[in-house]
Structure formats: C-alpha cells, structure tokens
Design an enzyme around this catalytic site. Sequence first.
Site, PDB file in Angstrom:
ATOM      1  N   ASN A 267       0.851  -1.321   0.057  1.00 25.14           N
ATOM      2  CA  ASN A 267       0.139   0.032  -0.044  1.00 25.14           C
ATOM      3  C   ASN A 267       0.935   1.241  -0.093  1.00 25.14           C
ATOM      4  O   ASN A 267       1.478   1.691   1.186  1.00 25.14           O
ATOM      5  CB  ASN A 267      -0.825   0.125   1.266  1.00 25.14           C
ATOM      6  CG  ASN A 267      -1.565   1.235   1.324  1.00 25.14           C
ATOM      7  OD1 ASN A 267      -1.836   2.122   0.608  1.00 25.14           O
ATOM      8  ND2 ASN A 267      -2.284   1.425   2.860  1.00 25.14           N
ATOM      9  N   TRP A 268       0.793   2.107  -1.066  1.00 23.79           N
ATOM     10  CA  TRP A 268       1.649   3.055  -1.182  1.00 23.79           C
ATOM     11  C   TRP A 268       1.391   4.341  -0.558  1.00 23.79           C
ATOM     12  O   TRP A 268       2.053   5.426  -0.513  1.00 23.79           O
ATOM     13  CB  TRP A 268       2.102   3.421  -2.608  1.00 23.79           C
ATOM     14  CG  TRP A 268       3.161   2.657  -3.410  1.00 23.79           C
ATOM     15  CD1 TRP A 268       3.719   1.600  -2.610  1.00 23.79           C
ATOM     16  CD2 TRP A 268       4.056   2.843  -4.505  1.00 23.79           C
ATOM     17  NE1 TRP A 268       4.701   1.211  -3.495  1.00 23.79           N
ATOM     18  CE2 TRP A 268       4.823   1.941  -4.501  1.00 23.79           C
ATOM     19  CE3 TRP A 268       3.776   4.047  -5.440  1.00 23.79           C
ATOM     20  CZ2 TRP A 268       5.992   2.045  -5.626  1.00 23.79           C
ATOM     21  CZ3 TRP A 268       4.842   4.074  -6.462  1.00 23.79           C
ATOM     22  CH2 TRP A 268       5.599   2.884  -6.706  1.00 23.79           C
ATOM     23  N   LYS A 269      -0.032   4.241  -0.060  1.00 23.97           N
ATOM     24  CA  LYS A 269      -0.605   5.450   0.597  1.00 23.97           C
ATOM     25  C   LYS A 269      -0.556   6.811  -0.450  1.00 23.97           C
ATOM     26  O   LYS A 269      -0.443   6.655  -1.633  1.00 23.97           O
ATOM     27  CB  LYS A 269      -0.238   5.639   1.987  1.00 23.97           C
ATOM     28  CG  LYS A 269      -0.064   4.429   2.835  1.00 23.97           C
ATOM     29  CD  LYS A 269       0.203   4.567   4.273  1.00 23.97           C
ATOM     30  CE  LYS A 269       0.538   3.317   5.028  1.00 23.97           C
ATOM     31  NZ  LYS A 269       0.489   3.362   6.559  1.00 23.97           N
TER      32      LYS A 269
ATOM     33  N   HIS B  62      -8.959   1.057   5.568  1.00 24.46           N
ATOM     34  CA  HIS B  62      -7.542   1.219   6.117  1.00 24.46           C
ATOM     35  C   HIS B  62      -7.955   2.123   7.382  1.00 24.46           C
ATOM     36  O   HIS B  62      -8.805   3.111   7.519  1.00 24.46           O
ATOM     37  CB  HIS B  62      -6.773   1.776   5.119  1.00 24.46           C
ATOM     38  CG  HIS B  62      -5.291   1.825   5.645  1.00 24.46           C
ATOM     39  ND1 HIS B  62      -4.967   2.628   6.597  1.00 24.46           N
ATOM     40  CD2 HIS B  62      -4.410   0.948   5.389  1.00 24.46           C
ATOM     41  CE1 HIS B  62      -3.843   2.445   6.839  1.00 24.46           C
ATOM     42  NE2 HIS B  62      -3.387   1.350   6.321  1.00 24.46           N
TER      43      HIS B  62
ATOM     44  N   GLU C 224      -6.229   4.660   8.321  1.00 20.43           N
ATOM     45  CA  GLU C 224      -6.071   6.014   8.116  1.00 20.43           C
ATOM     46  C   GLU C 224      -7.361   6.765   7.573  1.00 20.43           C
ATOM     47  O   GLU C 224      -7.709   7.821   7.774  1.00 20.43           O
ATOM     48  CB  GLU C 224      -4.983   6.171   7.125  1.00 20.43           C
ATOM     49  CG  GLU C 224      -3.685   5.897   7.825  1.00 20.43           C
ATOM     50  CD  GLU C 224      -2.362   5.405   7.086  1.00 20.43           C
ATOM     51  OE1 GLU C 224      -2.465   5.536   5.923  1.00 20.43           O
ATOM     52  OE2 GLU C 224      -1.362   4.982   7.664  1.00 20.43           O
TER      53      GLU C 224
ATOM     54  N   GLU D 158      -4.610  -5.416  11.067  1.00 22.98           N
ATOM     55  CA  GLU D 158      -3.578  -4.261  11.185  1.00 22.98           C
ATOM     56  C   GLU D 158      -3.865  -3.568  12.545  1.00 22.98           C
ATOM     57  O   GLU D 158      -4.749  -2.410  12.474  1.00 22.98           O
ATOM     58  CB  GLU D 158      -3.779  -3.183   9.796  1.00 22.98           C
ATOM     59  CG  GLU D 158      -3.486  -3.847   8.673  1.00 22.98           C
ATOM     60  CD  GLU D 158      -2.857  -2.714   7.682  1.00 22.98           C
ATOM     61  OE1 GLU D 158      -1.869  -2.864   7.052  1.00 22.98           O
ATOM     62  OE2 GLU D 158      -3.387  -1.515   7.447  1.00 22.98           O
TER      63      GLU D 158
ATOM     64  N   GLY E  67       3.141   1.923  10.787  1.00 21.66           N
ATOM     65  CA  GLY E  67       4.170   2.955  10.470  1.00 21.66           C
ATOM     66  C   GLY E  67       4.801   3.457  11.709  1.00 21.66           C
ATOM     67  O   GLY E  67       5.664   4.415  11.611  1.00 21.66           O
TER      68      GLY E  67
ATOM     69  N   SER F  79       3.954  -2.495  10.260  1.00 18.41           N
ATOM     70  CA  SER F  79       5.637  -2.318  10.304  1.00 18.41           C
ATOM     71  C   SER F  79       6.227  -3.712   9.968  1.00 18.41           C
ATOM     72  O   SER F  79       7.308  -4.196  10.317  1.00 18.41           O
ATOM     73  CB  SER F  79       5.816  -1.983  11.830  1.00 18.41           C
ATOM     74  OG  SER F  79       5.554  -0.826  12.238  1.00 18.41           O
TER      75      SER F  79
ATOM     76  N   GLY G 136       3.109  -1.421   4.089  1.00 21.10           N
ATOM     77  CA  GLY G 136       3.274   0.115   3.539  1.00 21.10           C
ATOM     78  C   GLY G 136       4.407   0.593   3.373  1.00 21.10           C
ATOM     79  O   GLY G 136       4.837   0.611   2.354  1.00 21.10           O
ATOM     80  N   GLY G 137       5.166   1.025   4.242  1.00 23.60           N
ATOM     81  CA  GLY G 137       6.498   1.883   4.088  1.00 23.60           C
ATOM     82  C   GLY G 137       7.381   1.180   3.195  1.00 23.60           C
ATOM     83  O   GLY G 137       8.108   1.570   2.300  1.00 23.60           O
TER      84      GLY G 137
HETATM   85  C1  PEP Z   1      -0.361   0.376   6.258  1.00 28.96           C
HETATM   86  O1  PEP Z   1      -0.462   1.224   6.200  1.00 28.96           O
HETATM   87  O2  PEP Z   1      -1.468  -0.834   5.739  1.00 28.96           O
HETATM   88  C2  PEP Z   1       0.930  -0.464   6.776  1.00 28.96           C
HETATM   89  C3  PEP Z   1       0.816  -1.762   7.425  1.00 28.96           C
HETATM   90  O3  PEP Z   1       1.663   0.593   6.949  1.00 28.96           O
HETATM   91  P1  PEP Z   1       3.412   0.094   7.374  1.00 28.96           P
HETATM   92  O4  PEP Z   1       3.823  -1.254   6.878  1.00 28.96           O
HETATM   93  O5  PEP Z   1       4.168   1.153   7.141  1.00 28.96           O
HETATM   94  O6  PEP Z   1       3.310  -0.156   9.172  1.00 28.96           O
END
Ligand code: PEP
Length: 256
Positions: free
Chosen positions: A12-14, A99, A101, A169, A175, A214, A235-236
């Site tokens: 997920n590039w957000k 999500h 966010e 999640e 993050g 993470s 994500g990241g």
């Molecule tokens: C996400 O936003 O779905 C996520 C899991 O982010 P990260 O891997 O950066 O924690």
Amino acid sequence: MTKQIRPLLAGNWKMNGTRASLDQIKAIAEGVKAPLSERIDTLLCPPATLLYVATALCDDSPLAIGAQDCHQLVSGAHTGDISAEMIADCFGTHVIVGHSERRRNHVESDALVRAKAEAALNADLIAIVCIGETAEERDNAQTLDVLKRQLAGSVPDGSVSETTVIAYEPVWAIGTGKVPTRADVEEAHAFIRGELVERFGEDGKKFRLLYGGSVSGANAADLLSVANVNGLLVGGQSLKAVDFLAIYGAFERQFA
Ligand code: PEP
C-alpha cells in the site's frame, strides 16, 4: 491446514509516488518471478493517479495492481472520489477498504466500509477489508471486541473467500516500527478465523487473513510462520522495490 491457502503479499503506497516512482513498480513487477509467483499472489496499490499506467506496466507480470479506497456508489456528484468501476476500468483487480487511516482521517464507519466492500464486489474487484484496534483499545483489553465489531460491521454478507480478504492491522503498529508479539498476532488471527467460520461456515476457513503493521524483510518470515497468517499488507516497505522484494523473498522460505 491454513498454509494451504494461497498467500497474498500486498503493498500500500498510501499518498506516495509520482511518475518518477514508476521505475520502482517496474522493478517490483520484474522481481515477482516464477516459480514463487506460481504459489503466491502479489499486489501493489499505488495512488489512483498511477493506477492506469501501473496496470499497463504490469501487463506481463504476475503483479496485480489495486487501489487504496473506493466510493460506495457507482458514479455521481462525489467530487474527488473514485468508484470501484473506475478502478476496474483501469484494470485494477483489488481495492483496500477500511484502512485505519481512512477510518480515522475520513471518519469512516463500519457501515460505510461495508458499503465500499459491497461496491468492490459488485465491480468484480477483490476487497481487502482492514480491521484493527488502537493502542488505547489494546491497553483496555478491548482488542477482540473491536475485531468482532469491525468484522460484523465491515464485511458484507455476500463475501466469499475468493473475493474478500481480511487484513488485521493493529493501528498502533502502522508506520511505528512496533510489531505485536507472535502470540498477539496468533490470538487475533485465530479469533478472526473463528468469527469467519461462525458466519460463513466452511468457506470461512479459506478466507485469506493478512497481517499488516511495520512489516519488513527482517520480520516477514517470522510473521508468516504464525498460524492463520496467510499473507502480509505492507506500507512503508513497499515503496522501494528492494524492500518489497526482500519481503517477497521471505515468502519463499515460508511457502517453499
Ligand atoms: C499500512 O498502512 O497498511 C501499513 C501496514 O503500513 P506500514 O507497513 O508502514 O506499517
């Protein structure tokens, strides 16, 4: 038993990525190779601005491209939104809904997330429904209650294992570099599995349950070895091909 479920690695590039990032998508598409790609599914969800060009880039790759959200309606006066049909029209195959966010920043309720997931299924997309507790909820020992409520409220009745994926999640793990213990992940995923079986019967045993929060190349193999973890939502560490492909490599060790 659950390891027979075809795993999914999703990125997920957000709100990250411009045309300059297309070379990363290309590198991921090229790095997701057989024979491993015959055993696991891979997906990248760039921002909507890159969706169409990304699907074209992945034409010859097993890497699927999806979106990060959709509106619950097919079309209309909803400035700034995109519909599930528009995602499908760009050859996207998946969409993330609910999500944390979006739940937090856009005050999305379980009912709205469910309507979005229904819209995704109606457009023949695979819906990835995200659920997870906040730090406060975990501290108050409400994790399983939250998961129960979000599953009941956000997952459509018409869901089947082939087209609905659940992503656990924990909000506090997204993050932050903080990852729950194996026991905590195992407990949450076992609970989710139980709820799905109770609601969907035999098919509940086949839903893919992703862990997200993470995830990195360093912890992916360990997380994948936990019972009822059928894949990862990243994500990241999905932004750079080298990081995403390191996580892909961890699937090799786990699903050889
Ligand atoms: C996400 O936003 O779905 C996520 C899991 O982010 P990260 O891997 O950066 O924690």
